[in-house]
Enzyme design. Sequence first.
Site, PDB file in Angstrom:
ATOM      1  N   ASN A  37       5.743   9.963 -19.244  1.00 28.30           N
ATOM      2  CA  ASN A  37       6.072   9.241 -18.016  1.00 28.30           C
ATOM      3  C   ASN A  37       4.963   9.367 -16.971  1.00 28.30           C
ATOM      4  O   ASN A  37       4.422  10.448 -16.763  1.00 28.30           O
ATOM      5  CB  ASN A  37       7.372   9.796 -17.420  1.00 28.30           C
ATOM      6  N   ASP A  77       9.196   6.622 -20.546  1.00 29.38           N
ATOM      7  CA  ASP A  77       9.427   6.532 -21.984  1.00 29.38           C
ATOM      8  C   ASP A  77      10.834   6.028 -22.281  1.00 29.38           C
ATOM      9  O   ASP A  77      11.659   5.860 -21.398  1.00 29.38           O
ATOM     10  CB  ASP A  77       9.137   7.866 -22.669  1.00 29.38           C
ATOM     11  N   TYR A  87       7.255  13.483 -22.309  1.00 36.64           N
ATOM     12  CA  TYR A  87       6.336  13.783 -21.204  1.00 36.64           C
ATOM     13  C   TYR A  87       5.236  12.733 -21.030  1.00 36.64           C
ATOM     14  O   TYR A  87       4.175  13.010 -20.505  1.00 36.64           O
ATOM     15  CB  TYR A  87       5.723  15.175 -21.366  1.00 36.64           C
ATOM     16  N   ARG A 141       9.996  18.769 -13.718  1.00 36.66           N
ATOM     17  CA  ARG A 141      10.840  17.721 -14.292  1.00 36.66           C
ATOM     18  C   ARG A 141      11.764  17.049 -13.264  1.00 36.66           C
ATOM     19  O   ARG A 141      11.769  15.834 -13.120  1.00 36.66           O
ATOM     20  CB  ARG A 141      11.662  18.299 -15.445  1.00 36.66           C
ATOM     21  N   HIS A 181       0.827  -1.193   0.000  1.00 41.05           N
ATOM     22  CA  HIS A 181       0.000   0.000   0.000  1.00 41.05           C
ATOM     23  C   HIS A 181       0.869   1.254   0.000  1.00 41.05           C
ATOM     24  O   HIS A 181       1.795   1.367   0.791  1.00 41.05           O
ATOM     25  CB  HIS A 181      -0.930  -0.023   1.216  1.00 41.05           C
TER      26      HIS A 181
END
Length: 147
Positions: free
Chosen positions: A135, A30, A133, A111, A22
């Site tokens: 990810n 990518d 972008y 980022r 949990h």
Amino acid sequence: MLKNMPKAMTPEIMTFLMEMGHSDEIALVDAHYPGYSNAKRFYRATGVSIPELLDAILYFFPLETKLFAEKPAFMMEVVKGDSMAPDLMGEIEAVFKKHAPDYGGIQKLERMEFVERTRNAFAIISTGETRKYSNVILTKGLAFPEF
């Protein structure tokens, strides 16, 4: 082999998902992402895109609920002056809505904040996705919240 298993789901990925507890997080990244240098556990799924892998994972994976986290998923914020593929966000959101209609949305991280968060993830899975972008970090919830 198993029946009805998504092609993107491999024994290694299923193992990661089953070993997670949990609030553990898993990062789907990518092909450009520096996975080896940032991962506790690293796996490659080079033949699939992020939306395809996300779809396979969310079939099994319980996302964290609003009770424990405002948002159960994170993506990298687009760097000022850059852009995201126009169809990407819609594809990713459609997968979330398919499997977890009340998931609460995706939180965007700067980022380097995103990179730092992946370093603490349970595992990183590198895909064949080439769109920037794309990810995604997923936070695991309770499989049986009524207990």
